[in-house]
Write an enzyme that holds these catalytic residues in place. Sequence first.
Site, PDB file in Angstrom:
ATOM      1  N   ASP A  94     -19.991  16.582 -23.843  1.00  0.00           N
ATOM      2  CA  ASP A  94     -18.514  17.075 -23.826  1.00  0.00           C
ATOM      3  C   ASP A  94     -18.687  18.384 -24.589  1.00  0.00           C
ATOM      4  O   ASP A  94     -17.957  19.370 -24.057  1.00  0.00           O
ATOM      5  CB  ASP A  94     -17.289  16.257 -23.787  1.00  0.00           C
ATOM      6  CG  ASP A  94     -17.295  15.280 -24.920  1.00  0.00           C
ATOM      7  OD1 ASP A  94     -18.193  15.487 -26.022  1.00  0.00           O
ATOM      8  OD2 ASP A  94     -16.332  14.434 -25.260  1.00  0.00           O
ATOM      9  N   ASP A  97     -19.467  20.393 -31.542  1.00  0.00           N
ATOM     10  CA  ASP A  97     -18.272  20.610 -32.604  1.00  0.00           C
ATOM     11  C   ASP A  97     -19.170  20.862 -33.885  1.00  0.00           C
ATOM     12  O   ASP A  97     -19.670  22.030 -34.106  1.00  0.00           O
ATOM     13  CB  ASP A  97     -17.360  19.361 -32.763  1.00  0.00           C
ATOM     14  CG  ASP A  97     -16.230  19.606 -33.585  1.00  0.00           C
ATOM     15  OD1 ASP A  97     -15.845  20.609 -33.766  1.00  0.00           O
ATOM     16  OD2 ASP A  97     -15.774  18.643 -34.150  1.00  0.00           O
ATOM     17  N   PHE A 146      -8.076  21.129 -31.337  1.00  0.00           N
ATOM     18  CA  PHE A 146      -8.485  19.814 -30.772  1.00  0.00           C
ATOM     19  C   PHE A 146      -8.088  19.711 -29.233  1.00  0.00           C
ATOM     20  O   PHE A 146      -6.888  19.857 -29.051  1.00  0.00           O
ATOM     21  CB  PHE A 146      -8.118  18.760 -31.566  1.00  0.00           C
ATOM     22  CG  PHE A 146      -8.774  17.370 -31.228  1.00  0.00           C
ATOM     23  CD1 PHE A 146      -9.514  17.318 -32.225  1.00  0.00           C
ATOM     24  CD2 PHE A 146      -7.764  16.542 -30.258  1.00  0.00           C
ATOM     25  CE1 PHE A 146     -10.415  16.036 -31.558  1.00  0.00           C
ATOM     26  CE2 PHE A 146      -8.737  15.373 -30.065  1.00  0.00           C
ATOM     27  CZ  PHE A 146      -9.667  14.975 -30.797  1.00  0.00           C
ATOM     28  N   ASP A 153     -10.961  13.148 -25.382  1.00  0.00           N
ATOM     29  CA  ASP A 153      -9.957  12.070 -25.470  1.00  0.00           C
ATOM     30  C   ASP A 153      -9.295  12.455 -26.815  1.00  0.00           C
ATOM     31  O   ASP A 153     -10.044  13.077 -27.752  1.00  0.00           O
ATOM     32  CB  ASP A 153     -10.354  10.788 -25.532  1.00  0.00           C
ATOM     33  CG  ASP A 153     -11.238  10.629 -26.946  1.00  0.00           C
ATOM     34  OD1 ASP A 153     -12.401  11.139 -27.136  1.00  0.00           O
ATOM     35  OD2 ASP A 153     -10.937   9.952 -27.653  1.00  0.00           O
TER      36      ASP A 153
HETATM   37  P1  IMP Z   1     -20.104  16.721 -33.388  1.00  0.00           P
HETATM   38  O1  IMP Z   1     -21.060  15.602 -33.682  1.00  0.00           O
HETATM   39  O2  IMP Z   1     -19.272  17.094 -34.408  1.00  0.00           O
HETATM   40  O3  IMP Z   1     -20.894  17.965 -32.572  1.00  0.00           O
HETATM   41  O4  IMP Z   1     -19.326  15.939 -32.319  1.00  0.00           O
HETATM   42  C1  IMP Z   1     -19.110  15.808 -31.108  1.00  0.00           C
HETATM   43  C2  IMP Z   1     -18.124  14.838 -30.543  1.00  0.00           C
HETATM   44  O5  IMP Z   1     -17.027  15.155 -31.366  1.00  0.00           O
HETATM   45  C3  IMP Z   1     -17.899  14.951 -29.001  1.00  0.00           C
HETATM   46  O6  IMP Z   1     -18.817  14.365 -28.381  1.00  0.00           O
HETATM   47  C4  IMP Z   1     -16.511  14.547 -29.142  1.00  0.00           C
HETATM   48  O7  IMP Z   1     -16.526  13.299 -28.634  1.00  0.00           O
HETATM   49  C5  IMP Z   1     -15.766  14.964 -30.337  1.00  0.00           C
HETATM   50  N1  IMP Z   1     -15.052  15.846 -30.287  1.00  0.00           N
HETATM   51  C6  IMP Z   1     -15.300  16.951 -31.264  1.00  0.00           C
HETATM   52  N2  IMP Z   1     -14.299  17.829 -30.836  1.00  0.00           N
HETATM   53  C7  IMP Z   1     -13.260  17.296 -29.968  1.00  0.00           C
HETATM   54  C8  IMP Z   1     -11.956  17.777 -29.616  1.00  0.00           C
HETATM   55  O8  IMP Z   1     -11.713  19.026 -29.715  1.00  0.00           O
HETATM   56  N3  IMP Z   1     -11.472  16.823 -28.622  1.00  0.00           N
HETATM   57  C9  IMP Z   1     -11.981  15.585 -28.430  1.00  0.00           C
HETATM   58  N4  IMP Z   1     -12.933  15.159 -29.004  1.00  0.00           N
HETATM   59  C10 IMP Z   1     -13.922  16.149 -29.843  1.00  0.00           C
HETATM   60 MG    MG Z   2     -17.775  11.965 -27.488  1.00  0.00          MG
END
Ligand code: IMP
Ligand code: MG
Length: 171
Positions: A94, A97, A146, A153
């Site tokens: 999705d 981040d 966020f 979610d």
């Molecule tokens: P990363 O490993 O930090 O890149 O995080 C990725 C995961 O964090 C995504 O698959 C989302 O499930 C969750 N995530 C990061 N930012 C958001 C947000 O703004 N809203 C909801 N879920 C988020």
């Molecule tokens: Mg996720």
Amino acid sequence: MKVLITEDQIRERVAALGRQIEADYQGKPLTIVAVLTGSLILLADLIRQIGLPLRVALLQASSYKGATMTAGALIINEAFAPDVIGRDVLLLDDILDTGHTLSTLVARMHERGANSVKTAVLLRKLGRQEVHLEPDYCGFTIPDAFVVGYGLDFNDDYRHLPHVGILDGMA
Ligand code: IMP
Ligand code: MG
């Protein structure tokens, strides 16, 4: 709720991504590996825009525990993981981040014998990346807020919204 990306904008962009993927994977053994739960809606919409033979597989990854927005340890559940030996894998999530989830999963797909591994995300958050990873396909770049909806979610709520929005008080 402040709407950041409308349902129409998402539909158009997902269709364009589908055409791009279709052009890039002609004649290749494509397996789309979707990261649950956030990519569920994107997966359903995207694969119907790709006019190629393809396989779908699922992985689960979670890094946000409970109601907090602080990332915890990354937990990967490969119980439904596919046989990707010799396959061209497109990992679908999705949102990009910090980048920890996708970079870990890219390495796992190589370890499991994928022929190639690329990444596709609906959203990419600006100024948050801790791990270097350029998504091969990206729907929208968004500011550091966020967001929820279209699969994303907050504490497991709001995934069903047809748009992407920022909850009040979270901008
Ligand atoms: P990363 O490993 O930090 O890149 O995080 C990725 C995961 O964090 C995504 O698959 C989302 O499930 C969750 N995530 C990061 N930012 C958001 C947000 O703004 N809203 C909801 N879920 C988020
Ligand atoms: Mg996720």
